[in-house]
Design an enzyme around this catalytic site. Structure first.
Site, PDB file in Angstrom:
ATOM      1  N   ARG A   1       0.819  -1.216   0.000  1.00  0.00           N
ATOM      2  CA  ARG A   1       0.000   0.000   0.000  1.00  0.00           C
ATOM      3  C   ARG A   1       0.849   1.262   0.000  1.00  0.00           C
ATOM      4  O   ARG A   1       0.468   2.270   0.591  1.00  0.00           O
ATOM      5  CB  ARG A   1      -0.959   0.030   1.193  1.00  0.00           C
TER       6      ARG A   1
ATOM      7  N   ARG B   1      -3.650   6.642   0.633  1.00  0.00           N
ATOM      8  CA  ARG B   1      -4.233   7.873   1.158  1.00  0.00           C
ATOM      9  C   ARG B   1      -3.354   8.611   2.160  1.00  0.00           C
ATOM     10  O   ARG B   1      -3.663   9.742   2.530  1.00  0.00           O
ATOM     11  CB  ARG B   1      -5.587   7.568   1.814  1.00  0.00           C
TER      12      ARG B   1
ATOM     13  N   ARG C   1      -7.102  11.275  -6.521  1.00  0.00           N
ATOM     14  CA  ARG C   1      -8.279  10.407  -6.434  1.00  0.00           C
ATOM     15  C   ARG C   1      -9.582  11.155  -6.176  1.00  0.00           C
ATOM     16  O   ARG C   1     -10.660  10.563  -6.239  1.00  0.00           O
ATOM     17  CB  ARG C   1      -8.064   9.402  -5.289  1.00  0.00           C
TER      18      ARG C   1
ATOM     19  N   ASP D   1      -6.305  -3.502  -7.777  1.00  0.00           N
ATOM     20  CA  ASP D   1      -7.007  -4.113  -6.656  1.00  0.00           C
ATOM     21  C   ASP D   1      -7.183  -5.597  -6.919  1.00  0.00           C
ATOM     22  O   ASP D   1      -7.329  -6.020  -8.077  1.00  0.00           O
ATOM     23  CB  ASP D   1      -8.379  -3.461  -6.464  1.00  0.00           C
TER      24      ASP D   1
ATOM     25  N   TYR E   1     -14.205 -13.357  -0.361  1.00  0.00           N
ATOM     26  CA  TYR E   1     -14.903 -12.100  -0.669  1.00  0.00           C
ATOM     27  C   TYR E   1     -16.153 -12.344  -1.497  1.00  0.00           C
ATOM     28  O   TYR E   1     -17.196 -11.717  -1.290  1.00  0.00           O
ATOM     29  CB  TYR E   1     -13.973 -11.154  -1.423  1.00  0.00           C
TER      30      TYR E   1
END
Length: 433
Positions: free
Chosen positions: A102, A106, A115, A151, A229
């Site tokens: 990562r 952010r 973004r 992703d 998921y």
């Protein structure tokens, strides 16, 4: 955030939005069959077509892409820093290489600015934006590798499932798998170039844009993690719905895992054809399985993917890039993972370096495993923790990383302190050893 997934290195970058294709929401597509992703799909030819959009002949150097240039997966700049690749292959290095899961995320203000106007999966489908986000941390820190911004859930999307990013909740499947019959809704043959060509385009563009500064890592989620998921419909603290399939529907579970493994294999080969110089497989939900279930439902497919990817790379005359397996919380399986055909075994932060070395032996490189929360400490303390970590792992056959991904509220200066400490302490240790 429930059950975070280390994708690019970034998940939850945009908790707002859904999946859009050509302006329409991508829902369950009940079309089955289609073109398989064989030599022309996942191989060099397919990746070149994905990068060129099918426009023009093979001799064309460039074609238009999103207001810029679409580059072909050839003529890449010469690699200037191969420390990460040498460590992955077990070769001697002057310093310990370092990158962060990562690392595009952010915690960077420039990431948030980039973004701001796009939903998450729309960003993933923009090669230009993925390239920009991948490069941002390289402009700040002397990292030894980049990892493509994407992703892990693009694979279920390629199978026909809709995934949206719900604010405050994270990735959500609008119609998760509930019954065995729902497997029939999945696309049984996936042309990875058609469905995931935007990832290949992003890899090719980024590889050129890196100008040889560092290697570029491609990745995918592993079958069990993606299956969990697809059944849970999002994050879960127990994975009870997904695990119930393993007990109640073992044959159907294996069918789904096999389908995922086959798509993942073609997807990873396509990433190498597009320019990826290493590959990481994320088994992020390994810790929800016990040793027996991991042996039955995770490890065989992890092994198969490594073997199949390497076989197809040879068949396609593509580079045999190093592969990394990161199975979070799978301490019980480290010995098996070390023998699963991967050059590197990634570690979370809950195992001691010496114990990991003892379990994995001397034939694989280890990657990890500083507690991500250590980056909340003062810079001086980060340096002390890095030094202790390096002394535990040793500076060779080792790639420094966090034991999971960076968190959104982390101070970029502390990330820089981590990277600089790895380089400084490893050079000092090497000089005096």
């Amino acid at each position: 955030m429930a059950a975070p997934v280390p994708s690019t290195g970034e998940r939850g970058a945009g908790q707002d939005g859904g999946v859009r294709r050509g302006g329409t929401t991508a829902r369950w597509r009940r079309r089955r069959g289609g073109t398989g992703a064989g030599r022309d799909g996942a191989g060099r030819g397919g990746a070149e077509r994905a990068a060129s959009g099918g426009n023009g002949g093979a001799g064309e150097r460039r074609s238009r892409m999103e207001g810029g240039e679409r580059l072909l997966p050839k003529g890449f700049p010469k690699l200037k820093n191969d420390t990460f690749l040498r460590a992955a292959r077990g070769e001697e290095t002057e310093h310990t290489p370092v990158w962060c899961m990562r690392q595009a995320g952010r915690y960077l203000p420039e990431f948030r600015e980039t973004r701001a106007a796009q939903d998450f999966f729309a960003t993933c489908r923009s090669p230009k934006l993925c390239c920009e986000l991948t490069l941002q941390p390289l402009r700040r820190f002397p990292l030894d590798a980049a990892i493509i911004f994407s992703d892990i859930l693009v694979v279920p999307q390629a199978l026909g499932m809709e995934v949206v990013m719900v604010p405050g909740k994270g990735p959500t499947f609008t119609e998760p798998l509930k019954e065995v019959e729902d497997l029939l809704k999945l696309r049984q043959k996936v042309d990875v170039t058609a469905e995931l060509g935007y990832v290949f385009q992003a890899i090719t563009l980024t590889r050129h844009s890196l100008e040889g500064r560092v290697p570029l890592i491609g990745f995918s989620g592993a079958p069990w993690t993606l299956m969990s998921y697809m059944i849970e419909g999002g994050g879960s603290t127990t994975m009870a719905k997904a695990k119930s399939w393993l007990y109640r529907h073992p044959e159907a579970s294996h069918r789904l895992l096999r389908l995922l493994a086959d798509v993942i294999t073609d997807y990873l080969v396509g990433q190498v054809a597009a320019g990826a110089q290493a590959l990481q497989l994320f088994e992020s939900h390994a810790g929800h399985l016990g040793p027996e279930q991991f042996q039955d439902f995770a490890l065989p497919y992890i092994r198969d993917i490594s073997q199949a990817v390497k076989s197809k790379l040879k068949e396609e005359a593509l580079p045999l890039v190093p592969m990394i397996i990161f199975a979070k919380d799978a301490h019980y399986a480290l010995r098996d993972l070390a023998c699963a055909g991967y050059e590197v075994v990634g570690l979370d932060w809950t195992i001691r370096p010496q114990e990991a070395r003892a379990q994995t032996g001397k034939d694989v490189t280890l990657q990890g495993n500083l507690d991500p929360c250590a980056l909340y400490a003062p810079k001086e303390k980060i340096g002390e923790l890095v030094k202790k970590m390096l002394e535990g792992f040793g500076t060779q056959r080792y790639i420094a990383n966090l034991g999971h991904g960076l968190y959104p509220d982390m101070n970029p200066e502390h990330v820089g302190a981590f990277v600089e400490a790895v380089h400084a302490h490893s050079r000092h240790i090497n000089k005096h050893s």
